[in-house]
Design a protein around this motif. Structure first.
Motif, mmCIF file in Angstrom:
data_model
loop_
_atom_site.group_PDB
_atom_site.id
_atom_site.type_symbol
_atom_site.label_atom_id
_atom_site.label_comp_id
_atom_site.label_asym_id
_atom_site.label_seq_id
_atom_site.Cartn_x
_atom_site.Cartn_y
_atom_site.Cartn_z
ATOM 1 N N GLU A 250 -6.823 1.138 17.975
ATOM 2 C CA GLU A 250 -5.820 2.562 17.847
ATOM 3 C C GLU A 250 -5.674 2.777 19.452
ATOM 4 O O GLU A 250 -6.179 2.537 20.318
ATOM 5 N N ASN B 189 0.284 -3.471 16.598
ATOM 6 C CA ASN B 189 0.020 -3.644 15.368
ATOM 7 C C ASN B 189 0.941 -3.058 14.155
ATOM 8 O O ASN B 189 1.202 -1.659 14.322
ATOM 9 N N LYS C 221 8.511 7.506 9.300
ATOM 10 C CA LYS C 221 7.338 8.165 8.958
ATOM 11 C C LYS C 221 7.385 9.645 9.460
ATOM 12 O O LYS C 221 6.656 10.555 9.256
ATOM 13 N N ASN D 60 0.666 -3.274 10.847
ATOM 14 C CA ASN D 60 0.029 -3.261 9.780
ATOM 15 C C ASN D 60 0.508 -4.169 8.474
ATOM 16 O O ASN D 60 0.504 -3.806 7.281
ATOM 17 N N GLY E 6 -8.039 6.538 2.995
ATOM 18 C CA GLY E 6 -7.422 5.553 3.875
ATOM 19 C C GLY E 6 -6.794 4.092 3.080
ATOM 20 O O GLY E 6 -7.330 3.915 2.284
ATOM 21 N N HIS E 7 -5.951 3.399 3.742
ATOM 22 C CA HIS E 7 -5.144 2.338 3.255
ATOM 23 C C HIS E 7 -6.308 1.160 3.024
ATOM 24 O O HIS E 7 -6.000 0.082 2.407
ATOM 25 N N GLN F 66 3.610 -2.224 4.195
ATOM 26 C CA GLN F 66 3.530 -0.628 4.092
ATOM 27 C C GLN F 66 4.728 0.026 3.539
ATOM 28 O O GLN F 66 5.695 -1.044 3.372
ATOM 29 N N ASP F 67 4.746 1.158 3.067
ATOM 30 C CA ASP F 67 5.865 1.829 2.231
ATOM 31 C C ASP F 67 7.344 1.840 2.776
ATOM 32 O O ASP F 67 8.219 1.748 1.889
ATOM 33 N N GLN G 223 -6.497 -2.688 8.042
ATOM 34 C CA GLN G 223 -6.458 -3.706 9.293
ATOM 35 C C GLN G 223 -7.904 -3.997 9.828
ATOM 36 O O GLN G 223 -8.089 -4.862 10.918
ATOM 37 N N ARG H 234 3.737 13.433 6.992
ATOM 38 C CA ARG H 234 4.418 13.668 8.486
ATOM 39 C C ARG H 234 6.189 13.504 8.200
ATOM 40 O O ARG H 234 6.688 13.948 9.202
ATOM 41 N N GLY I 284 -0.107 4.557 -1.186
ATOM 42 C CA GLY I 284 -0.889 5.676 -1.773
ATOM 43 C C GLY I 284 -0.427 6.982 -1.093
ATOM 44 O O GLY I 284 -0.976 8.171 -1.303
ATOM 45 N N GLY I 285 -0.059 6.680 0.264
ATOM 46 C CA GLY I 285 0.156 7.947 1.086
ATOM 47 C C GLY I 285 1.433 8.831 0.594
ATOM 48 O O GLY I 285 2.348 8.394 0.291
ATOM 49 N N GLN J 251 -5.831 4.231 -6.103
ATOM 50 C CA GLN J 251 -7.234 4.503 -5.318
ATOM 51 C C GLN J 251 -7.499 5.739 -5.518
ATOM 52 O O GLN J 251 -6.817 6.777 -5.779
ATOM 53 N N VAL K 248 0.890 -1.154 -0.113
ATOM 54 C CA VAL K 248 0.000 -0.165 0.053
ATOM 55 C C VAL K 248 1.007 1.334 -0.075
ATOM 56 O O VAL K 248 1.769 1.574 0.705
ATOM 57 N N TYR L 7 10.390 -4.033 12.571
ATOM 58 C CA TYR L 7 9.648 -2.872 12.409
ATOM 59 C C TYR L 7 10.637 -1.713 12.879
ATOM 60 O O TYR L 7 11.187 -1.304 13.772
HETATM 61 N N1 UGB Z 1 -1.557 4.692 2.746
HETATM 62 C C1 UGB Z 1 -2.190 4.297 1.460
HETATM 63 O O1 UGB Z 1 -1.888 3.539 0.680
HETATM 64 N N2 UGB Z 1 -3.246 5.135 1.145
HETATM 65 C C2 UGB Z 1 -3.859 5.932 2.254
HETATM 66 O O2 UGB Z 1 -5.039 6.648 1.734
HETATM 67 C C3 UGB Z 1 -3.155 6.171 3.246
HETATM 68 C C4 UGB Z 1 -1.984 5.245 3.432
HETATM 69 P P1 UGB Z 1 0.775 5.617 7.356
HETATM 70 P P2 UGB Z 1 -1.091 5.130 9.321
HETATM 71 O O3 UGB Z 1 2.543 0.840 11.006
HETATM 72 O O4 UGB Z 1 2.784 2.382 12.618
HETATM 73 C C5 UGB Z 1 -0.711 2.768 10.270
HETATM 74 O O5 UGB Z 1 -0.061 7.097 7.095
HETATM 75 O O6 UGB Z 1 -2.382 4.815 8.608
HETATM 76 C C6 UGB Z 1 -0.447 3.795 2.884
HETATM 77 C C7 UGB Z 1 -1.910 1.838 11.181
HETATM 78 O O7 UGB Z 1 -2.987 2.320 10.854
HETATM 79 O O8 UGB Z 1 2.072 5.583 7.262
HETATM 80 O O9 UGB Z 1 -1.077 6.499 10.204
HETATM 81 C C8 UGB Z 1 0.832 4.523 3.007
HETATM 82 O O10 UGB Z 1 1.656 4.628 1.731
HETATM 83 C C9 UGB Z 1 -1.363 2.110 12.453
HETATM 84 O O11 UGB Z 1 -2.245 1.131 13.146
HETATM 85 O O12 UGB Z 1 0.285 5.066 8.608
HETATM 86 O O13 UGB Z 1 -0.908 4.139 10.483
HETATM 87 C C10 UGB Z 1 1.668 3.543 4.046
HETATM 88 O O14 UGB Z 1 2.278 2.806 3.125
HETATM 89 C C11 UGB Z 1 -0.167 1.539 12.615
HETATM 90 O O15 UGB Z 1 0.102 0.144 12.531
HETATM 91 C C12 UGB Z 1 0.549 2.805 4.709
HETATM 92 O O16 UGB Z 1 -0.759 2.987 4.088
HETATM 93 C C13 UGB Z 1 1.027 2.312 11.603
HETATM 94 O O17 UGB Z 1 0.397 2.334 10.399
HETATM 95 C C14 UGB Z 1 0.164 3.461 6.150
HETATM 96 O O18 UGB Z 1 0.079 4.868 6.339
HETATM 97 C C15 UGB Z 1 2.384 1.753 11.700
#
Ligand code: UGB
Length: 597
Positions: free
Chosen positions: A323, A353, A429, A355, A238-239, A267-268, A402, A125, A120-121, A209, A118, A425
């Motif tokens: 959360e 979590n 971010k 993710n 959101g993801h 995640q990315d 999730q 931050r 798309g973010g 998305q 995923v 992990y």
């Molecule tokens: N992402 C998308 O692909 N599309 C979107 O619309 C939004 C995001 P963030 P977040 O691992 O520490 C998550 O912003 O959502 C992708 C969990 O919810 O980095 O604040 C984006 O590209 C949280 O429970 O994180 O928090 C990225 O790859 C906790 O596990 C991914 O989604 C947290 O991650 C996450 O987006 C964490």
């Protein structure tokens, strides 16, 4: 009414739908036909996209929004009737027999897996202007996250194929990348300009998305863009969108027909993830989990969600991420007066979590056939005052990947796998300013800590394999105290499991703290090496190289920099240090054969 003549039949239908949904204000300012007609049509084209890209269309979106906004206004507790308890799962210790067995089972399964990133973010931050997957994961080799992810998948699938040889035909393990308008073009360009990092272009699919409509008030009236009255304001959903996109793309069915069994979501910017993926996939296979969340030990109140079992008074049960800002109040409200506290292990009993989800494809398709991939949403309006009648700015519905288990039946096998944080992990971010404000002892989750975590994990793994490595030194970069270990980096083709590492390291090896060791080739065997400096070894596949003896040179140093210095690129500045390359022994073996360094 007067504008009907300029619209197509489809556009008129969409217009009527909006009127039926109480959205007449969208047309209130429309001038007479002949004036701004293209803008009017463009608005309805946008409505068409918003309608078709949301499961159930705009009518479902607005209906859900009204319900959630009413709940939010009434202060309704989303966990009403639920009691939290600690769910059961598998806790791994890196390198023990259990871990090694799970890794082995997991590697076997990779040929039956599809990977979903995923991405798309945009990473507001982090304060980085580029796409996050193109960011160097570490600056010793400057490998970006996407390259590392792709090479890890390729190497895992190679290892999987070798293990299964004779019983299965070879598969190109699919990779899906969810992008958004913010990241799509640049992700595609990054892949194309790097020849997909060795993956076949047909193996990689990008699913974009769409954003969702913003809402102006508690009645879910669509918010018009303040700068363009012919455009509905939109924001990311959101993801959680990944599930509906996978379903509607038809890929899940395609994968099932190919005989795949697992879908892995990640995640990315977590450079450590693939060190824990094989074992976690092994846990899924052995325990037959329909849903397996990779988790890490979590300090009570730490700012990551906790995996929790929730039992409702009506008998419903689910294992789900809660959360962190909701877990503590939920515990206090349900007979735990101290809320979220550490247990005898020194950690919260609710694992953190991260993710990274592993879903079994069959039950996943069954579930999505019912839901279309729609995920339980939430809304988080910022109200002007305590009457909760007006918003400070428009809001929208959001969903998280999730939250997928929320609609599952209690018979679904939902578990988790806890891996040590140092192994699994280290997301990137937070920007340097926010990271520097993180209370001491809590993770920074910055580019600085993300890179240092990679060296640390590689050193810890080599230590476990018997290599003597000096202890790290503590240094401060961008206001963050970090442990600086020897800069050890290897390509996934050298090792993707602990068993690979053990098989390639033997004898008496030592690496000093100031050292850099980069292993790029596949069949490089480290035996009786004493390293005090920088050593970079590369070899073509089928060149078998024994690396040993004493290597001593001035090496590569980690040097602090000023984060505001404009001469350095952004990806260096956000780390607060750079690698100064003074002297190294660099060897490349370009022909097949047996060699010794
Ligand atoms: N992402 C998308 O692909 N599309 C979107 O619309 C939004 C995001 P963030 P977040 O691992 O520490 C998550 O912003 O959502 C992708 C969990 O919810 O980095 O604040 C984006 O590209 C949280 O429970 O994180 O928090 C990225 O790859 C906790 O596990 C991914 O989604 C947290 O991650 C996450 O987006 C964490």
């Amino acid at each position: 009414q007067k504008n009907l003549s300029i619209l197509s039949a489809d556009q008129i239908e969409l217009g009527k739908m909006l009127l039926d949904l109480g959205q007449g204000h969208v047309f209130e300012h429309w001038p007479d036909p002949g004036v701004e007609d293209d803008d009017k049509k463009a608005l309805l084209d946008q409505v068409s996209i918003l309608n078709s890209s949301y499961p159930g269309g705009l009518s479902t979106y607005i209906k859900t929004a009204r319900e959630l906004l009413a709940d939010s206004k009434a202060g309704k507790n989303p966990f009403d009737g639920f009691t939290p308890s600690v769910p059961s799962g598998e806790v791994l210790t890196f390198g023990d027999d259990n871990f090694i067995q799970y890794e082995e089972s997991g590697v076997k399964q990779v040929q039956n897996a599809a990977f979903v990133l995923v991405a798309g973010g945009l990473g507001e931050r982090l304060g980085y202007k580029g796409i996050k997957v193109a960011l160097p994961m570490e600056t010793t080799t400057c490998t970006c996250f996407l390259q590392h992810y792709i090479e890890s998948i390729l190497s895992l699938s190679e290892a999987s194929f070798k293990q299964a040889q004779g019983c299965e035909c070879r598969r190109d393990v699919p990779l899906v990348i969810m992008t958004s308008d913010d990241t799509h073009e640049r992700t595609l360009q990054h892949l194309e300009s790097n020849s997909y990092f060795g993956m076949k272009s047909t193996q990689v699919k990008l699913l974009k998305q769409e954003k969702v409509a913003c809402l102006a008030d508690n009645d879910a009236r669509l918010a018009l863009d303040p700068n363009n009255k012919f455009r509905i304001q939109t924001k990311p959903h959101g993801h959680g969108d990944v599930h509906a996109l996978l379903y509607s793309s038809g890929l899940l069915k395609e994968w099932k027909d190919m005989g795949l069994r697992w879908v892995l979501f990640f995640q990315d910017t977590n450079g450590l993830l693939f060190k824990a993926i094989p074992a976690a996939l092994g846990v899924s296979a052995v325990k037959e989990y329909h849903v397996n969340s990779l988790a890490v030990p979590r300090k009570a109140k730490e700012a990551i969600g906790g995996i929790t079992k929730l039992t409702h008074t009506d008998g419903r049960e689910m294992v789900i991420n809660v959360e962190y800002n909701q877990l503590d109040p939920l515990l206090r409200a349900t007979g735990h007066p101290d809320g979220d506290v550490n247990c005898e292990t020194g950690y919260s009993p609710y694992p953190g979590n991260i993710n990274q989800l592993i879903l079994e494809l069959g039950p996943y398709i069954d579930e999505l056939s019912k839901t279309g991939g729609a995920i339980k949403e939430f809304v988080n309006p910022k109200y002007k005052d305590s009457t909760k009648t007006e918003f400070k700015s428009s809001t929208r519905l959001e969903c998280m990947m999730q939250d997928y288990p929320k609609t599952l039946s209690p018979s679904a096998r939902v578990g988790f796998t806890v891996a040590e944080t140092w192994l699994a992990y280290a997301p990137v971010k937070n920007n340097p300013e926010d990271a520097a404000k993180v209370p001491k002892g809590n993770p920074y989750h910055s580019a600085t800590s993300g890179e240092m975590a990679i060296y640390r994990a590689n050193c810890m793994i080599l230590r476990k394999a018997g290599v003597k490595l000096d202890d790290p030194v503590t240094q401060v970069f961008n206001g963050q105290d970090v442990e600086v270990w020897s800069r050890v980096v290897w390509k996934p083709k050298w090792a993707v499991t602990f068993t690979d590492v053990i098989g390639k390291v033997s004898g008496n090896n030592s690496v000093s703290q100031k050292s850099t060791l980069v292993i790029k080739g596949r069949d490089i065997f480290i035996k009786d090496l004493s390293l005090d400096g920088a050593l970079i070894v590369d070899a073509v596949d089928n060149a078998e190289v024994k690396v040993g003896g004493s290597v001593c040179n001035s090496g590569w140093a980690v040097e602090g920099i000023d984060k505001d210095s404009s001469e350095l690129p952004e990806e260096v500045r956000i780390r607060g240090f750079q690698i100064i390359k003074t002297e190294q022994l660099q060897q490349f073996y370009g022909e097949p054969g047996k060699f010794s360094l």
